[in-house]
Design an enzyme around this catalytic site. Structure first.
Site, mmCIF file in Angstrom:
data_model
loop_
_atom_site.group_PDB
_atom_site.id
_atom_site.type_symbol
_atom_site.label_atom_id
_atom_site.label_comp_id
_atom_site.label_asym_id
_atom_site.label_seq_id
_atom_site.Cartn_x
_atom_site.Cartn_y
_atom_site.Cartn_z
ATOM 1 N N THR A 1 0.828 -1.200 0.000
ATOM 2 C CA THR A 1 0.000 0.000 0.000
ATOM 3 C C THR A 1 0.866 1.255 0.000
ATOM 4 O O THR A 1 2.018 1.224 0.441
ATOM 5 C CB THR A 1 -0.963 0.009 1.206
ATOM 6 O OG1 THR A 1 -1.864 1.106 1.087
ATOM 7 C CG2 THR A 1 -0.218 0.120 2.516
ATOM 8 N N THR B 1 -3.479 2.678 -4.092
ATOM 9 C CA THR B 1 -3.088 4.069 -4.388
ATOM 10 C C THR B 1 -4.207 4.997 -3.931
ATOM 11 O O THR B 1 -5.374 4.783 -4.254
ATOM 12 C CB THR B 1 -2.813 4.239 -5.894
ATOM 13 O OG1 THR B 1 -1.690 3.437 -6.255
ATOM 14 C CG2 THR B 1 -2.512 5.694 -6.236
ATOM 15 N N ILE C 1 -7.995 1.319 -5.305
ATOM 16 C CA ILE C 1 -8.055 2.767 -5.104
ATOM 17 C C ILE C 1 -8.474 3.028 -3.662
ATOM 18 O O ILE C 1 -9.526 2.568 -3.216
ATOM 19 C CB ILE C 1 -9.047 3.430 -6.088
ATOM 20 C CG1 ILE C 1 -8.526 3.320 -7.529
ATOM 21 C CG2 ILE C 1 -9.301 4.883 -5.699
ATOM 22 C CD1 ILE C 1 -7.275 4.132 -7.833
ATOM 23 N N LYS C 2 -7.636 3.770 -2.935
ATOM 24 C CA LYS C 2 -7.925 4.052 -1.530
ATOM 25 C C LYS C 2 -8.768 5.320 -1.400
ATOM 26 O O LYS C 2 -8.413 6.370 -1.931
ATOM 27 C CB LYS C 2 -6.615 4.256 -0.749
ATOM 28 C CG LYS C 2 -5.952 2.963 -0.341
ATOM 29 C CD LYS C 2 -4.604 3.240 0.277
ATOM 30 C CE LYS C 2 -4.649 3.209 1.772
ATOM 31 N NZ LYS C 2 -3.277 3.261 2.340
ATOM 32 N N LEU C 3 -9.856 5.184 -0.680
ATOM 33 C CA LEU C 3 -10.770 6.305 -0.446
ATOM 34 C C LEU C 3 -11.008 6.446 1.058
ATOM 35 O O LEU C 3 -11.098 5.441 1.770
ATOM 36 C CB LEU C 3 -12.123 6.040 -1.118
ATOM 37 C CG LEU C 3 -12.117 5.790 -2.630
ATOM 38 C CD1 LEU C 3 -13.451 5.189 -3.066
ATOM 39 C CD2 LEU C 3 -11.855 7.085 -3.385
#
Length: 305
Positions: free
Chosen positions: A11, A73, A109-111
């Site tokens: 990560t 990301t 996709i990191k939120l």
């Protein structure tokens, strides 16, 4: 560290990228990102934003050369309350990965796990087939909403929960099984498995190896190189503390959260409210520092400055 410990996945976040971008070994990636931002042109702000996105992707692509699984990301934390903004930025990052030959199946996709972030995750998963990793997750309400949104993976934080209880309570040390962060992830894992949610539970943000061992059996754990080094020196047999069978026997009730119920339940958890807002502020501050660094690289040498 990746070469040494051979993890499945890895990560990134703004703080890690900021630190890496200042290391001499990675200046070629920074130079490539700067060149990319300039090539696309536009206003100073647009060039910096494009260079920043490119830098995240270049680091992600380098990591993917070393792991068999996926890299996470992060979408800019300053978009944490902007559902459409997060969707657009996520799609942009996926396009940038595509440009360097990396398919969306290898990206998470990191939120931020705000209501808006969770709903952005719902849209990205259902309409675009983009896998999401919901981060800065501290409350049970956040976990329930993520499961209902059908996201690929959640990263419930363990260490930051412990930090809050140590800072705000009389008790300063906890046995791993009584650790409030461990208990939080255990409850989430049991709830997901009892009700058949497919979302992966990935415990994150560890302060010590005791927390990690107390969550043996969890779907995934994301562990820092420092703690991996400590674990590698131990030679003991671990028996899973979490299991699907035990989860299914748990006494938990299924709940449904619309926006109003989510906001109320999350707001009832003081720790989660404070740690979510603090986490967003910290990631946003590091994003600003990274942009400042890129700005100096891109524009301070122009016009004889």
């Amino acid at each position: 560290a990746i070469d040494e410990y051979k993890p499945l996945d890895a990560t990134t976040n703004p703080s890690l990228i900021l630190a890496a971008a200042q290391m001499p070994a990675y200046q070629n990636l920074v130079d490539d990102a700067v060149a990319y931002g300039k090539k696309l042109g536009g206003s100073e702000e647009e060039q910096i934003k494009n260079a920043s996105d490119k830098l995240f992707v270049l680091f992600g692509a380098e990591i993917l050369k070393r792991i068999p699984g996926r890299v996470s990301t992060e979408v800019d934390a300053r978009l944490s309350f902007d559902k459409e903004g997060m969707i657009q930025r996520a799609r942009r990052l996926i396009d940038l990965y595509k440009e360097v030959g990396v398919g969306k199946d290898r990206i998470l996709i990191k939120l931020s796990s705000t209501w808006e972030g969770i709903q952005a995750g719902r849209v990205l998963e259902a309409e675009y087939g983009i896998h999401c990793n919901m981060t800065l997750l501290f409350s049970f309400a956040q976990a329930v909403a993520c499961a209902e949104a059908g996201v690929t993976l959640i990263s419930p934080f363990v260490g930051r929960i412990l930090d809050w209880y140590v800072a705000n309570g009389d008790k300063k040390t906890y046995e791993p099984s009584e650790d409030p962060g461990v208990k939080s992830v255990t409850k989430i894992y049991n709830y997901y498995k009892k009700f058949g949610y497919k979302t992966i539970v990935m415990g994150a943000s560890f302060r010590n190896t005791g927390q990690i061992k107390a969550l043996t059996g969890c779907d995934y754990l994301t562990i820092s190189p420092k703690l991996l080094a400590e674990l590698s020196k131990e030679h003991i047999k671990l028996t899973p503390t979490l299991s699907v069978k035990e989860a299914q026997a748990c006494n938990l009730e299924k709940i449904h959260l619309d926006e109003k119920a989510f906001r109320w339940h999350h707001n009832e958890d003081q720790m989660a409210v404070e740690k979510l807002s603090d986490g967003i502020r910290r990631f946003a501050a590091d994003a600003v520092k990274l942009e400042r660094m890129l700005k100096e690289r891109m524009f301070s040498t122009e016009n004889g400055k």
